[in-house]
Design an enzyme around this catalytic site. Structure first.
Site, PDB file in Angstrom:
ATOM      1  N   ASN A   4       0.871  -1.177   0.000  1.00  0.00           N
ATOM      2  CA  ASN A   4       0.000   0.000   0.000  1.00  0.00           C
ATOM      3  C   ASN A   4       0.906   1.224   0.000  1.00  0.00           C
ATOM      4  OD1 ASN A   4      -1.821   2.034   0.460  1.00  0.00           O
ATOM      5  ND2 ASN A   4      -2.309   1.417   2.565  1.00  0.00           N
ATOM      6  N   TRP A   5       1.034   1.821  -1.164  1.00  0.00           N
ATOM      7  CA  TRP A   5       1.972   2.951  -1.281  1.00  0.00           C
ATOM      8  C   TRP A   5       1.413   4.241  -0.712  1.00  0.00           C
ATOM      9  CZ3 TRP A   5       4.299   2.463  -6.930  1.00  0.00           C
ATOM     10  CH2 TRP A   5       5.174   1.367  -6.950  1.00  0.00           C
ATOM     11  N   LYS A   6       0.130   4.265  -0.428  1.00  0.00           N
ATOM     12  CA  LYS A   6      -0.510   5.491   0.082  1.00  0.00           C
ATOM     13  C   LYS A   6      -0.237   6.648  -0.888  1.00  0.00           C
ATOM     14  CE  LYS A   6      -0.150   3.460   4.595  1.00  0.00           C
ATOM     15  NZ  LYS A   6      -0.063   3.613   6.039  1.00  0.00           N
ATOM     16  N   HIS A  90      -9.525   1.492   4.726  1.00  0.00           N
ATOM     17  CA  HIS A  90      -8.266   1.723   5.436  1.00  0.00           C
ATOM     18  C   HIS A  90      -8.483   2.748   6.550  1.00  0.00           C
ATOM     19  CE1 HIS A  90      -4.173   2.923   6.315  1.00  0.00           C
ATOM     20  NE2 HIS A  90      -3.801   1.778   5.775  1.00  0.00           N
ATOM     21  N   GLU A  92      -6.818   5.170   7.555  1.00  0.00           N
ATOM     22  CA  GLU A  92      -6.569   6.572   7.188  1.00  0.00           C
ATOM     23  C   GLU A  92      -7.779   7.168   6.469  1.00  0.00           C
ATOM     24  OE1 GLU A  92      -2.853   5.804   5.237  1.00  0.00           O
ATOM     25  OE2 GLU A  92      -1.959   5.357   7.183  1.00  0.00           O
ATOM     26  N   GLU A 159      -5.502  -4.326  10.706  1.00  0.00           N
ATOM     27  CA  GLU A 159      -4.484  -3.301  10.863  1.00  0.00           C
ATOM     28  C   GLU A 159      -4.764  -2.497  12.132  1.00  0.00           C
ATOM     29  OE1 GLU A 159      -2.483  -2.389   6.854  1.00  0.00           O
ATOM     30  OE2 GLU A 159      -4.185  -1.047   7.058  1.00  0.00           O
ATOM     31  N   GLY A 165       2.437   2.746  10.658  1.00  0.00           N
ATOM     32  CA  GLY A 165       3.399   3.827  10.461  1.00  0.00           C
ATOM     33  C   GLY A 165       4.088   4.284  11.739  1.00  0.00           C
ATOM     34  N   SER A 204       3.365  -1.658  10.375  1.00  0.00           N
ATOM     35  CA  SER A 204       4.813  -1.716  10.590  1.00  0.00           C
ATOM     36  C   SER A 204       5.430  -3.079  10.281  1.00  0.00           C
ATOM     37  CB  SER A 204       5.163  -1.265  12.016  1.00  0.00           C
ATOM     38  OG  SER A 204       4.752   0.077  12.223  1.00  0.00           O
ATOM     39  N   GLY A 225       2.862  -0.852   4.273  1.00  0.00           N
ATOM     40  CA  GLY A 225       2.937   0.542   3.865  1.00  0.00           C
ATOM     41  C   GLY A 225       4.386   0.949   3.647  1.00  0.00           C
ATOM     42  N   GLY A 226       4.972   1.576   4.653  1.00  0.00           N
ATOM     43  CA  GLY A 226       6.318   2.156   4.545  1.00  0.00           C
ATOM     44  C   GLY A 226       7.356   1.219   3.941  1.00  0.00           C
TER      45      GLY A 226
HETATM   46  P1  PGA Z   1       2.814   0.673   7.584  1.00  0.00           P
HETATM   47  O1  PGA Z   1       1.356   0.852   6.938  1.00  0.00           O
HETATM   48  O2  PGA Z   1       3.369  -0.628   7.064  1.00  0.00           O
HETATM   49  O3  PGA Z   1       3.598   1.862   7.105  1.00  0.00           O
HETATM   50  O4  PGA Z   1       2.635   0.644   9.063  1.00  0.00           O
HETATM   51  C1  PGA Z   1       0.504  -0.247   6.775  1.00  0.00           C
HETATM   52  C2  PGA Z   1      -0.824   0.191   6.203  1.00  0.00           C
HETATM   53  O5  PGA Z   1      -1.318   1.261   6.580  1.00  0.00           O
HETATM   54  O6  PGA Z   1      -1.411  -0.503   5.350  1.00  0.00           O
END
Ligand code: PGA
Length: 241
Positions: A4-6, A90, A92, A159, A165, A204, A225-226
């Site tokens: 997930n590149w956001k 998600h 966010e 999640e 993050g 994470s 994500g990251g």
């Molecule tokens: P993260 O994000 O790996 O940067 O914690 C995961 C996500 O939000 O899907």
């Protein structure tokens, strides 16, 4: 394993990632790999991924087919740029864009009826965990989010919001406990089929903690994500064994 590149990467950066990533995973056969770039990078990603078996996902979708909805993208538009998946719900989106269990449910319905597979995200905040409400929240998100939806094309992602993050991963035991609960709730909705629904862990995930998470019975994959933004790091997660 889903990236997930956001809100990261221009088309040029997407091109750089894919050119670096493809050779690293060319021999991987038994892991389904999904990348969710921003909408603007989907066409270039689709072109570069070509015949590879890496799939594309949208990070969000709207529930109407077309019309006066400025700024929105329909399920059909995602299919048009070769997406086979879409991430829905998600945290966010729930936190910053007013997404509710009801809108999430409408989006899942629309996506599945258009033939997209859905990565449906759920998870509790730190406050909800600390007040002992984790299972209540997960139950509500599942019941409301999946109302009237069949299991076909459904993937869940647990999640915990406090782990996204933040560098604070859920321990493998915490992840397993939540995943087991989620599977039992899915069992109430779908019976034995619940055993075949994949439940990803997200929050994470890194190359050095993915194996211990994946060793747990109900953890079937990761939403990253990251650590999915660099080819070697995401390849390390895909090839975790
Ligand atoms: P993260 O994000 O790996 O940067 O914690 C995961 C996500 O939000 O899907």
């Amino acid at each position: 394993m889903a990236a997930n590149w956001k809100m990261n990467k221009t088309t040029k950066e997407t091109e750089g990632f894919i050119n670096g990533f493809l050779p690293l995973v060319k021999d991987v056969q038994d892991v389904e790999i999904v990348i969710a770039p921003p909408f603007t990078s989907l066409p270039v990603a689709a072109k570069l991924l070509g015949e590879s078996n890496i799939k594309l996902a949208g990070q969000n979708v709207f529930y109407e087919e077309s019309g006066a909805y400025t700024g929105e993208i329909s399920p059909l538009m995602l299919k048009d740029v070769e997406c086979s998946y879409v991430i829905i719900g998600h945290s966010e989106r729930r936190q910053y864009f007013g997404e509710t269990d009801e809108t999430v449910n409408r989006k899942i319905r629309a996506a599945i009826s258009a033939g997209l597979a859905v990565i449906f995200c759920i998870g509790e905040t730190l406050e909800q965990r600390e007040s002992g409400n984790t299972f209540n929240i997960l139950k509500r998100q599942i019941t409301e989010g999946l109302r009237g939806i069949t299991a076909n094309g459904l993937v869940l992602a647990y999640e915990p919001v406090w782990a996204i993050g933040t560098g604070k991963t859920a321990s493998p035991e915490q992840a397993q406990e939540a995943h087991r609960f989620i599977r039992s709730e899915l069992g109430n909705l779908y019976g034995d089929t619940a055993g075949t629904i994949r439940i990803l862990y997200g929050g994470s995930v890194k190359p050095d903690n993915v194996s211990s998470l994946m060793s747990k019975e109900d953890v079937d994959g990761a939403l990253v994500g990251g650590a999915s933004l660099k080819p070697d790091s995401f390849a390390g997660i895909v090839k975790y064994i």
